[in-house]
Motif scaffolding. Structure first.
Motif, short mmCIF file in Angstrom:
data_model
loop_
_atom_site.label_atom_id
_atom_site.label_comp_id
_atom_site.label_asym_id
_atom_site.label_seq_id
_atom_site.Cartn_x
_atom_site.Cartn_y
_atom_site.Cartn_z
N VAL A 128 0.86 -1.17 0.00
CA VAL A 128 0.00 0.00 0.00
C VAL A 128 0.91 1.24 0.00
CG1 VAL A 128 -0.19 0.11 2.53
CG2 VAL A 128 -1.94 1.18 1.10
N THR A 129 0.51 2.24 -0.75
CA THR A 129 1.27 3.50 -0.81
C THR A 129 0.36 4.65 -0.43
OG1 THR A 129 2.70 2.65 -2.57
CG2 THR A 129 2.61 5.03 -2.29
N GLU A 130 0.83 5.49 0.48
CA GLU A 130 0.03 6.63 0.95
C GLU A 130 0.81 7.92 0.81
OE1 GLU A 130 -2.66 4.42 4.42
OE2 GLU A 130 -1.29 6.04 4.95
N ASP A 131 0.10 8.99 0.44
CA ASP A 131 0.71 10.32 0.44
C ASP A 131 0.93 10.75 1.88
OD1 ASP A 131 0.59 10.41 -2.32
OD2 ASP A 131 -1.32 11.48 -2.36
N ARG A 132 2.11 11.26 2.16
CA ARG A 132 2.44 11.68 3.52
C ARG A 132 3.16 13.03 3.50
NH1 ARG A 132 2.48 7.35 7.40
NH2 ARG A 132 0.77 5.97 6.76
N ASP A 133 2.82 13.87 4.47
CA ASP A 133 3.50 15.16 4.64
C ASP A 133 4.72 14.99 5.53
OD1 ASP A 133 1.62 16.57 3.15
OD2 ASP A 133 0.34 16.90 4.91
N TYR A 134 5.76 15.77 5.22
CA TYR A 134 6.94 15.91 6.07
C TYR A 134 7.63 14.57 6.35
CZ TYR A 134 4.15 20.12 6.84
OH TYR A 134 3.39 21.24 6.66
N ILE A 135 7.90 13.83 5.28
CA ILE A 135 8.56 12.54 5.42
C ILE A 135 9.99 12.70 5.95
CG2 ILE A 135 9.31 10.46 4.21
CD1 ILE A 135 7.14 11.09 2.10
N ARG A 136 10.68 13.71 5.45
CA ARG A 136 12.04 13.99 5.89
C ARG A 136 12.24 15.50 5.96
NH1 ARG A 136 14.99 9.38 2.03
NH2 ARG A 136 13.74 7.64 2.88
N SER A 137 13.32 15.93 6.59
CA SER A 137 13.55 17.37 6.73
C SER A 137 15.03 17.66 6.90
CB SER A 137 12.76 17.92 7.93
OG SER A 137 13.06 17.17 9.10
N ALA A 138 15.39 18.91 6.65
CA ALA A 138 16.78 19.34 6.78
C ALA A 138 16.82 20.74 7.38
CB ALA A 138 17.48 19.33 5.42
N SER A 170 5.32 10.37 -0.79
CA SER A 170 4.52 9.18 -0.50
C SER A 170 5.38 8.13 0.18
CB SER A 170 3.91 8.61 -1.78
OG SER A 170 4.92 8.24 -2.70
N VAL A 171 4.71 7.25 0.92
CA VAL A 171 5.39 6.19 1.65
C VAL A 171 4.77 4.85 1.28
CG1 VAL A 171 6.02 5.27 3.92
CG2 VAL A 171 5.88 7.75 3.57
N LYS A 172 5.62 3.89 1.00
CA LYS A 172 5.17 2.54 0.63
C LYS A 172 5.35 1.59 1.80
CE LYS A 172 6.29 -1.23 -2.60
NZ LYS A 172 7.22 -1.64 -3.69
N PHE A 173 4.35 0.76 2.04
CA PHE A 173 4.39 -0.25 3.10
C PHE A 173 4.16 -1.63 2.48
CE2 PHE A 173 2.98 3.71 4.94
CZ PHE A 173 3.73 3.83 6.10
N THR A 174 4.79 -2.65 3.04
CA THR A 174 4.61 -4.04 2.62
C THR A 174 4.19 -4.85 3.83
OG1 THR A 174 6.32 -3.79 0.92
CG2 THR A 174 5.69 -6.03 1.51
N SER A 175 3.26 -5.80 3.63
CA SER A 175 2.77 -6.57 4.76
C SER A 175 3.73 -7.69 5.15
CB SER A 175 1.40 -7.17 4.44
OG SER A 175 1.48 -8.08 3.36
N LYS A 176 3.75 -8.00 6.43
CA LYS A 176 4.59 -9.07 6.97
C LYS A 176 3.76 -9.91 7.93
CE LYS A 176 6.16 -6.41 10.95
NZ LYS A 176 7.31 -5.96 11.76
N ALA A 177 4.21 -11.11 8.21
CA ALA A 177 3.52 -11.97 9.17
C ALA A 177 3.87 -11.57 10.60
CB ALA A 177 3.90 -13.42 8.94
N VAL A 178 2.87 -11.51 11.45
CA VAL A 178 3.09 -11.22 12.87
C VAL A 178 3.55 -12.50 13.56
CG1 VAL A 178 2.00 -10.48 15.02
CG2 VAL A 178 1.36 -9.40 12.85
#
Length: 223
Positions: A128-138, A170-178
């Motif tokens: 899943v990929t979601e738009d995200r604000d302020y992922i990184r900063s300098a 945007s940030v991408k996530f991948t599912s894993k087994a708990v």
């Protein structure tokens, strides 16, 4: 009775020594000149338009990383104004510093911007990929100047100036087994998201000025 009093005083004395030692360990930091709690205001990038004024709840924490290296700190916005909780590497000293790089790929993730999505995955290796604000900063420019500021009660205090640029995308996530031991029901297979990667959109850059002063610890100096 006298023995009890003597034992009590010995206990208090030992506790006091132990407390002092703990204080020394807490402040034995290679980033001591940066570290502290700061009250702050938020301005536009020209330091002209005030967006957020001083408030007791709006505080900024700067503290050393677990590696305790010089010019390596965490900066955390406690009231989630941005929100921001990220590691930074600086060039310079506390009186004049900036990020070692402005390149998105070489910056640390803002931990509050890569938190897992609210919805749970239903299988393994889902994405899943979601738009995200302020992922990184300098930090473009920063200064912590000893006794250059004034508290609300008129006392001299260290001033804070930080010009910060925030990168979004945007940030991408991948599912894993708990793991079985962490499942709500050990007999039922369960999955969760894991951060995968971040993509930068340079059209979303935002630059602000953080202006404030170190928290003294005295109530009369608080906002």
């Amino acid at each position: 009775m006298k023995k009890n009093i003597i034992y009590l005083w010995l206990f208090i004395f030992a506790f006091t020594l132990n407390s002092c030692d703990e204080d020394i360990e807490i402040w034995d930091s290679n980033t001591l000149d940066y570290s502290g709690t700061y009250f702050w205001q938020l301005y536009d990038e020209t330091n002209t338009d005030l967006y957020i004024d001083y408030d007791h709840a709006i505080q900024l924490l700067i503290y050393n990383t677990s590696d305790n290296k010089e010019n390596e700190v965490w900066i955390e916005d406690t009231d989630h104004v941005f929100p921001l909780k990220s590691k930074f590497l600086f060039d310079g000293t506390a009186t004049s510093f900036k990020s070692q790089t402005l390149e998105f790929d070489n910056l640390f993730n803002n931990e509050l911007a890569i938190e897992n999505p609210n919805t749970k995955p239903t299988g393994l290796n889902q994405e899943v990929t979601e738009d995200r604000d302020y992922i990184r900063s300098a930090i473009l420019d920063g200064k912590i100047l000893p006794k250059a500021g004034t508290t609300v009660s008129g006392n001299p205090v260290d001033s804070l100036y930080i010009k910060i640029v925030l990168y979004s995308g945007s940030v991408k996530f991948t599912s894993k087994a708990v793991p079985v031991e962490l499942r709500a029901d050990p007999e039922v297979e369960e999955f969760d998201w894991e951060y995968d990667s971040a993509t930068y959109d340079n059209t979303l850059d935002e630059t602000y000025v953080v202006s404030g002063h170190r928290k003294t610890g005295f109530a009369e100096d608080d906002h």
